[in-house]
Design a protein around this motif. Structure first.
Motif, PDB file in Angstrom:
ATOM      1  N   ARG A 124     -48.060  31.869 -30.794  1.00  0.00           N
ATOM      2  CA  ARG A 124     -48.222  31.180 -29.780  1.00  0.00           C
ATOM      3  C   ARG A 124     -48.125  29.819 -29.163  1.00  0.00           C
ATOM      4  O   ARG A 124     -48.630  28.740 -29.765  1.00  0.00           O
ATOM      5  CB  ARG A 124     -50.287  31.278 -29.533  1.00  0.00           C
ATOM      6  CG  ARG A 124     -50.646  30.774 -28.243  1.00  0.00           C
ATOM      7  CD  ARG A 124     -49.932  31.983 -27.900  1.00  0.00           C
ATOM      8  NE  ARG A 124     -51.762  32.264 -26.095  1.00  0.00           N
ATOM      9  CZ  ARG A 124     -50.982  32.891 -25.253  1.00  0.00           C
ATOM     10  NH1 ARG A 124     -50.197  33.802 -25.083  1.00  0.00           N
ATOM     11  NH2 ARG A 124     -51.244  32.876 -23.957  1.00  0.00           N
ATOM     12  N   SER A 144     -55.818  42.460 -42.930  1.00  0.00           N
ATOM     13  CA  SER A 144     -55.234  42.303 -41.373  1.00  0.00           C
ATOM     14  C   SER A 144     -55.816  41.767 -40.579  1.00  0.00           C
ATOM     15  O   SER A 144     -55.300  40.675 -39.428  1.00  0.00           O
ATOM     16  CB  SER A 144     -55.409  43.576 -41.170  1.00  0.00           C
ATOM     17  OG  SER A 144     -56.836  43.731 -40.398  1.00  0.00           O
ATOM     18  N   PRO A 190     -56.106  41.497 -29.223  1.00  0.00           N
ATOM     19  CA  PRO A 190     -56.466  42.158 -30.611  1.00  0.00           C
ATOM     20  C   PRO A 190     -55.396  41.545 -31.048  1.00  0.00           C
ATOM     21  O   PRO A 190     -54.720  41.089 -32.222  1.00  0.00           O
ATOM     22  CB  PRO A 190     -55.991  43.598 -30.287  1.00  0.00           C
ATOM     23  CG  PRO A 190     -55.393  43.472 -29.490  1.00  0.00           C
ATOM     24  CD  PRO A 190     -55.928  42.885 -27.776  1.00  0.00           C
ATOM     25  N   ASP A 191     -54.067  40.658 -30.431  1.00  0.00           N
ATOM     26  CA  ASP A 191     -53.168  40.131 -31.000  1.00  0.00           C
ATOM     27  C   ASP A 191     -51.786  39.026 -29.797  1.00  0.00           C
ATOM     28  O   ASP A 191     -52.538  39.322 -29.106  1.00  0.00           O
ATOM     29  CB  ASP A 191     -52.258  41.086 -32.103  1.00  0.00           C
ATOM     30  CG  ASP A 191     -51.470  41.565 -30.689  1.00  0.00           C
ATOM     31  OD1 ASP A 191     -50.569  41.185 -30.893  1.00  0.00           O
ATOM     32  OD2 ASP A 191     -51.273  42.142 -30.740  1.00  0.00           O
ATOM     33  N   PHE A 192     -51.394  37.513 -30.461  1.00  0.00           N
ATOM     34  CA  PHE A 192     -51.284  36.675 -30.069  1.00  0.00           C
ATOM     35  C   PHE A 192     -50.067  37.336 -28.613  1.00  0.00           C
ATOM     36  O   PHE A 192     -50.053  36.832 -27.721  1.00  0.00           O
ATOM     37  CB  PHE A 192     -51.004  35.302 -31.242  1.00  0.00           C
ATOM     38  CG  PHE A 192     -49.566  36.388 -31.134  1.00  0.00           C
ATOM     39  CD1 PHE A 192     -48.683  36.174 -30.404  1.00  0.00           C
ATOM     40  CD2 PHE A 192     -48.537  37.224 -31.886  1.00  0.00           C
ATOM     41  CE1 PHE A 192     -46.796  36.349 -30.385  1.00  0.00           C
ATOM     42  CE2 PHE A 192     -47.540  37.779 -32.241  1.00  0.00           C
ATOM     43  CZ  PHE A 192     -46.332  37.400 -31.292  1.00  0.00           C
ATOM     44  N   SER A 193     -49.632  38.601 -28.537  1.00  0.00           N
ATOM     45  CA  SER A 193     -48.802  39.327 -27.908  1.00  0.00           C
ATOM     46  C   SER A 193     -49.346  39.207 -26.632  1.00  0.00           C
ATOM     47  O   SER A 193     -48.592  39.683 -25.674  1.00  0.00           O
ATOM     48  CB  SER A 193     -47.554  39.885 -28.274  1.00  0.00           C
ATOM     49  OG  SER A 193     -48.513  41.170 -28.682  1.00  0.00           O
ATOM     50  N   LYS A 194     -50.237  39.859 -26.660  1.00  0.00           N
ATOM     51  CA  LYS A 194     -51.478  40.185 -26.105  1.00  0.00           C
ATOM     52  C   LYS A 194     -52.127  39.587 -25.495  1.00  0.00           C
ATOM     53  O   LYS A 194     -52.848  39.821 -23.900  1.00  0.00           O
ATOM     54  CB  LYS A 194     -52.307  41.436 -26.368  1.00  0.00           C
ATOM     55  CG  LYS A 194     -52.183  42.320 -27.558  1.00  0.00           C
ATOM     56  CD  LYS A 194     -50.922  43.815 -26.182  1.00  0.00           C
ATOM     57  CE  LYS A 194     -51.179  44.510 -27.171  1.00  0.00           C
ATOM     58  NZ  LYS A 194     -50.922  44.697 -28.145  1.00  0.00           N
ATOM     59  N   CYS A 195     -52.834  38.519 -25.151  1.00  0.00           N
ATOM     60  CA  CYS A 195     -53.431  37.370 -25.198  1.00  0.00           C
ATOM     61  C   CYS A 195     -52.635  36.951 -23.091  1.00  0.00           C
ATOM     62  O   CYS A 195     -51.536  36.962 -22.985  1.00  0.00           O
ATOM     63  CB  CYS A 195     -53.441  35.633 -25.764  1.00  0.00           C
ATOM     64  SG  CYS A 195     -53.958  36.175 -27.332  1.00  0.00           S
ATOM     65  N   LYS A 236     -53.679  37.990 -41.644  1.00  0.00           N
ATOM     66  CA  LYS A 236     -52.260  38.316 -40.232  1.00  0.00           C
ATOM     67  C   LYS A 236     -52.333  38.102 -38.669  1.00  0.00           C
ATOM     68  O   LYS A 236     -51.236  36.878 -38.540  1.00  0.00           O
ATOM     69  CB  LYS A 236     -52.172  39.688 -40.710  1.00  0.00           C
ATOM     70  CG  LYS A 236     -50.631  39.528 -40.069  1.00  0.00           C
ATOM     71  CD  LYS A 236     -49.836  40.809 -41.295  1.00  0.00           C
ATOM     72  CE  LYS A 236     -48.033  41.016 -40.747  1.00  0.00           C
ATOM     73  NZ  LYS A 236     -48.533  42.015 -39.468  1.00  0.00           N
ATOM     74  N   MET A 237     -53.263  37.865 -38.299  1.00  0.00           N
ATOM     75  CA  MET A 237     -53.575  38.194 -36.771  1.00  0.00           C
ATOM     76  C   MET A 237     -53.757  36.617 -36.713  1.00  0.00           C
ATOM     77  O   MET A 237     -53.066  36.504 -35.493  1.00  0.00           O
ATOM     78  CB  MET A 237     -54.462  39.019 -36.380  1.00  0.00           C
ATOM     79  CG  MET A 237     -55.162  38.635 -34.833  1.00  0.00           C
ATOM     80  SD  MET A 237     -56.736  39.594 -34.196  1.00  0.00           S
ATOM     81  CE  MET A 237     -57.962  38.434 -34.035  1.00  0.00           C
ATOM     82  N   GLU A 287     -50.134  35.020 -37.140  1.00  0.00           N
ATOM     83  CA  GLU A 287     -49.236  35.469 -36.328  1.00  0.00           C
ATOM     84  C   GLU A 287     -49.990  34.635 -34.957  1.00  0.00           C
ATOM     85  O   GLU A 287     -48.698  34.324 -34.147  1.00  0.00           O
ATOM     86  CB  GLU A 287     -49.394  36.985 -35.751  1.00  0.00           C
ATOM     87  CG  GLU A 287     -48.883  38.135 -37.381  1.00  0.00           C
ATOM     88  CD  GLU A 287     -47.297  37.271 -37.585  1.00  0.00           C
ATOM     89  OE1 GLU A 287     -46.552  37.419 -36.302  1.00  0.00           O
ATOM     90  OE2 GLU A 287     -47.078  36.990 -38.901  1.00  0.00           O
ATOM     91  N   TYR A 288     -51.088  34.631 -34.645  1.00  0.00           N
ATOM     92  CA  TYR A 288     -51.505  33.736 -33.082  1.00  0.00           C
ATOM     93  C   TYR A 288     -50.618  32.208 -33.648  1.00  0.00           C
ATOM     94  O   TYR A 288     -49.721  31.480 -32.788  1.00  0.00           O
ATOM     95  CB  TYR A 288     -52.984  33.719 -32.818  1.00  0.00           C
ATOM     96  CG  TYR A 288     -53.578  32.755 -32.423  1.00  0.00           C
ATOM     97  CD1 TYR A 288     -52.881  33.412 -30.711  1.00  0.00           C
ATOM     98  CD2 TYR A 288     -53.423  31.695 -32.451  1.00  0.00           C
ATOM     99  CE1 TYR A 288     -54.081  31.758 -30.398  1.00  0.00           C
ATOM    100  CE2 TYR A 288     -55.090  30.994 -31.631  1.00  0.00           C
ATOM    101  CZ  TYR A 288     -53.950  31.010 -30.639  1.00  0.00           C
ATOM    102  OH  TYR A 288     -55.199  29.848 -29.833  1.00  0.00           O
TER     103      TYR A 288
END
Ligand code: GDP
Length: 206
Positions: free
Chosen positions: A103, A91, A13-18, A94-95, A98-99
């Motif tokens: 990233r 949203s 769902p967002d870059f920090s979870k990749c 934004k995702m 941010e990615y």
């Protein structure tokens, strides 16, 4: 130069979870309906790989595929999707932003553009955003089989002309067609070339 293995890794769902590993990744993005799924299927030579990312719940996620045990192909949500609410579109935007901004493993973004049409502000805005944040990118013009070469070239030239108003250097450009099997080889060579350089740098300890 074709892909031997392509495995679905997951949807995030967002870059920090990749994925946290240090695998180089290449992102694919463009307006919805631009031909992104078809191009991913052409590159990976699998008829339904990109279908995984278009199943319910995944169209709005960051979808990862591990290619040849060497790099990630990242399938991002399409932008400008008219059917979504304004809030939802914001949203997603934004995702994606941010990615792109955060990233570190992202080596190159392939921005897909429909070769049949004149430059669209939404595409120009997106490449300008990438430029502002120094994200390396290339332009992939899709569906070139739909019109004459002359028309394709005129539309690509028009896009370049628009870009020159704010850019000194233009990115690499790939005309493609998933139906007529055009441009897949060139894209693969480009990716392989960058991966080769990255591996050499790693060997040399840079
Ligand atoms: P996405 O929404 O960006 O993933 O786009 P799709 O890959 O699903 O393609 C959208 C539509 O364009 C579909 O009807 C495809 O069959 C068609 N399409 C995609 N690529 C090409 C192409 O290279 N040539 C032609 N003629 N049609 C294409």
């Amino acid at each position: 130069m074709s892909i031997t293995s392509a495995k679905y890794v997951g949807s995030f769902p967002d870059f920090s979870k990749c994925p946290k590993d240090n695998v180089p990744e290449y992102a694919f993005i463009g307006r919805s309906n631009v031909g992104k799924s078809s191009l991913i299927n052409l590159l990976t030579q699998r008829k339904s790989l990109a279908k995984t990312s278009s199943t319910p719940g995944k169209t709005q996620m960051i979808n990862y595929f591990f290619i040849d045990e060497a790099w990630y192909l990242v399938d991002l949500p399409g932008y400008g999707y008219a059917k979504l609410s304004k809030k939802h579109r914001a949203s997603l935007k934004k995702m994606v932003q941010e990615y792109m901004k955060n990233r570190l493993q992202l080596v190159n973004a392939f921005v897909l553009i429909d070769s049949r049409i004149q430059p669209q502000q939404i595409d120009l805005d997106f490449v300008n955003f990438l430029g502002e944040h120094q994200v390396p990118f290339s332009l992939v013009f899709t569906k070139v089989d739909k019109q004459s070469n002359q028309k394709t070239m005129a539309n690509i030239e028009a896009f370049k002309t628009e870009m020159r108003t704010s850019w000194q250097e233009l990115p690499p450009i790939f005309p493609t067609s998933s139906i007529a099997n055009v441009g897949g080889e060139a894209l693969m060579e480009y990716i392989d070339g960058i991966n080769g350089k990255l591996q050499a740098e790693q060997r040399n300890g840079n």
